[in-house]
Design a protein around this motif. Sequence first.
Motif, mmCIF file in Angstrom:
data_model
loop_
_atom_site.group_PDB
_atom_site.id
_atom_site.type_symbol
_atom_site.label_atom_id
_atom_site.label_comp_id
_atom_site.label_asym_id
_atom_site.label_seq_id
_atom_site.Cartn_x
_atom_site.Cartn_y
_atom_site.Cartn_z
ATOM 1 N N GLN A 111 -2.952 6.543 -6.619
ATOM 2 C CA GLN A 111 -1.870 7.256 -7.325
ATOM 3 C C GLN A 111 -1.856 8.728 -6.958
ATOM 4 O O GLN A 111 -0.815 9.326 -6.757
ATOM 5 N N LYS A 112 -3.045 9.293 -6.849
ATOM 6 C CA LYS A 112 -3.150 10.719 -6.499
ATOM 7 C C LYS A 112 -2.674 10.935 -5.060
ATOM 8 O O LYS A 112 -1.898 11.847 -4.764
ATOM 9 N N PHE A 113 -3.138 10.081 -4.160
ATOM 10 C CA PHE A 113 -2.808 10.231 -2.738
ATOM 11 C C PHE A 113 -1.288 10.196 -2.537
ATOM 12 O O PHE A 113 -0.730 10.942 -1.729
ATOM 13 N N TYR A 114 -0.618 9.317 -3.268
ATOM 14 C CA TYR A 114 0.829 9.157 -3.073
ATOM 15 C C TYR A 114 1.661 9.810 -4.184
ATOM 16 O O TYR A 114 2.836 9.493 -4.332
ATOM 17 N N SER A 115 1.074 10.731 -4.931
ATOM 18 C CA SER A 115 1.783 11.280 -6.090
ATOM 19 C C SER A 115 3.075 12.019 -5.713
ATOM 20 O O SER A 115 4.017 12.075 -6.488
ATOM 21 N N GLN A 116 3.136 12.560 -4.496
ATOM 22 C CA GLN A 116 4.353 13.282 -4.092
ATOM 23 C C GLN A 116 5.242 12.427 -3.196
ATOM 24 O O GLN A 116 6.203 12.937 -2.607
ATOM 25 N N GLU A 117 4.924 11.173 -3.041
ATOM 26 C CA GLU A 117 5.641 10.333 -2.082
ATOM 27 C C GLU A 117 6.612 9.396 -2.796
ATOM 28 O O GLU A 117 6.183 8.495 -3.504
ATOM 29 N N PRO A 118 7.903 9.581 -2.576
ATOM 30 C CA PRO A 118 8.873 8.800 -3.341
ATOM 31 C C PRO A 118 8.917 7.311 -2.992
ATOM 32 O O PRO A 118 9.393 6.511 -3.791
ATOM 33 N N PHE A 119 8.434 6.929 -1.799
ATOM 34 C CA PHE A 119 8.622 5.535 -1.398
ATOM 35 C C PHE A 119 7.334 4.701 -1.360
ATOM 36 O O PHE A 119 7.330 3.596 -0.850
ATOM 37 N N ALA A 120 6.238 5.269 -1.873
ATOM 38 C CA ALA A 120 5.004 4.469 -1.981
ATOM 39 C C ALA A 120 4.741 4.250 -3.469
ATOM 40 O O ALA A 120 4.571 5.203 -4.221
ATOM 41 N N ARG A 121 4.739 2.981 -3.894
ATOM 42 C CA ARG A 121 4.546 2.675 -5.323
ATOM 43 C C ARG A 121 3.253 1.874 -5.488
ATOM 44 O O ARG A 121 3.023 0.895 -4.783
ATOM 45 N N ILE A 122 2.468 2.319 -6.444
ATOM 46 C CA ILE A 122 1.167 1.678 -6.682
ATOM 47 C C ILE A 122 1.260 0.824 -7.945
ATOM 48 O O ILE A 122 1.680 1.314 -8.995
#
Length: 346
Positions: free
Chosen positions: A264-275
């Motif tokens: 979640q932290k790694f992709y927190s600014q990424e709109p198209f990666a959902r965990i």
Amino acid sequence: MIKAGIIGATGYAGAELVRLLTNHSKVEIEFLTSRSFTGQKISEVYPALAGIVDLKCEEIDIKQQAKRVDIVFTALPHGVSMSVVPELIKAGVKVIDLSGDYRYSSQKIYEDWYQQKHESSELIDKAVYGLPELNKEEIKEAGLVANPGCYPTSATLALAPVVEEGLVDSQSIIIDAKSGVTGAGRKPSRVTHFSEVAESFKAYKVGEHRHTSEIEQNLAGLSAKEVILSFTPHLVPMKRGILSTIYADLTQKVNSKELIELYQKFYSQEPFARIRQEEKMPEVKEVTGSNYCDLGIKLDKRTGRLIIISVIDNLIKGASGQAIQNLNLMSDLDEKEGLDFAGIIP
Ligand SMILES: NC(=O)C1=CN([C@@H]2O[C@H](COP(=O)(O)OP(=O)(O)OC[C@H]3O[C@@H](n4cnc5c(N)ncnc54)[C@H](OP(=O)(O)O)[C@@H]3O)[C@@H](O)[C@H]2O)C=CC1
Ligand SMILES: CC(=O)N[C@@H](CCC(=O)OP(=O)(O)O)C(=O)O
């Protein structure tokens, strides 16, 4: 308005670019090319586009087409892209290439895995690998973006957080990936026609698929150690979608909650990666028709092994949607422009 051209517009990736760009508020399609359908409207080739995009397909003529646009998408087979990209770059046009021709930083690795000579190696250093979740700042400044392969998009996004943290043994990774048939393009072949594919399921290019090297290159950029992995692609009887099941040995004790928090932290600014936080793992149909990559993370308590499930639509996040995400970054637009929609339900 940004004026764009699409070379190879009648293939599956090219046509998906046309379809998606009709919903982009800042891009106007200026030209489309095809060899087989020159002179015909794209809406005659794909009636779904009737009344929406009725441009006629042109022959490739870089000299005059380059003057008409700001950016060109090349949606051609690998080996063919490198015969047109250098002239486009020379003409001062930005290029997003969907083939494998500019994805490698090493000419030798490209030539070994693609079994062909690289004809425009002078551009290898200039090309930026277009995976926005890992390379955003470089993509913003790029004149030539090498759009990633579909399997490498799914596998790299699944592994990047744990590889970067050194949490998995970089030689223990196994990627078992399954793709829909559009991944092989529109050109008919014995392997992909209906009666060969329907009601069956097969592995192909076992231990030798070229995407192995692309995934290794991506993960090596994040890892302190050499990455050597096993990648087995499979063909499944569906039109779109990739599901990768990935196994890796952990290097230290972590629990499921900590792993999910890391992702979640790694992709927190990424709109198209959902965990996924819940137990239910992502399914292909939950991303079909969208630019999302959905990731499910599970710790196998018995073996202590990490298992990751990653799903994308191969034609969108795996190709044309990602290419538009790259265009947005290269053009200083909102990364989500033209891509901010859910997949098809059900
Ligand atoms: N399909 C997918 O899921 C993905 C595809 N890609 C990559 O995107 C690129 C396009 O793939 P895809 O759309 O699936 O392939 P298709 O076979 O469906 O389309 C290829 C396009 O290129 C044109 N073309 C083929 N050969 C030549 C040639 N020698 N000279 C000029 N034009 C040519 C074809 O039209 P015509 O024959 O009429 O000229 C067609 O428009 C490939 O590099 C592929 O690897 C990347 C990620 C995912
Ligand atoms: C199902 C299927 O055949 N898939 C293709 C990969 C599609 C893709 O991403 O290919 P590029 O690297 O060529 O762009 C394959 O295995 O060759």
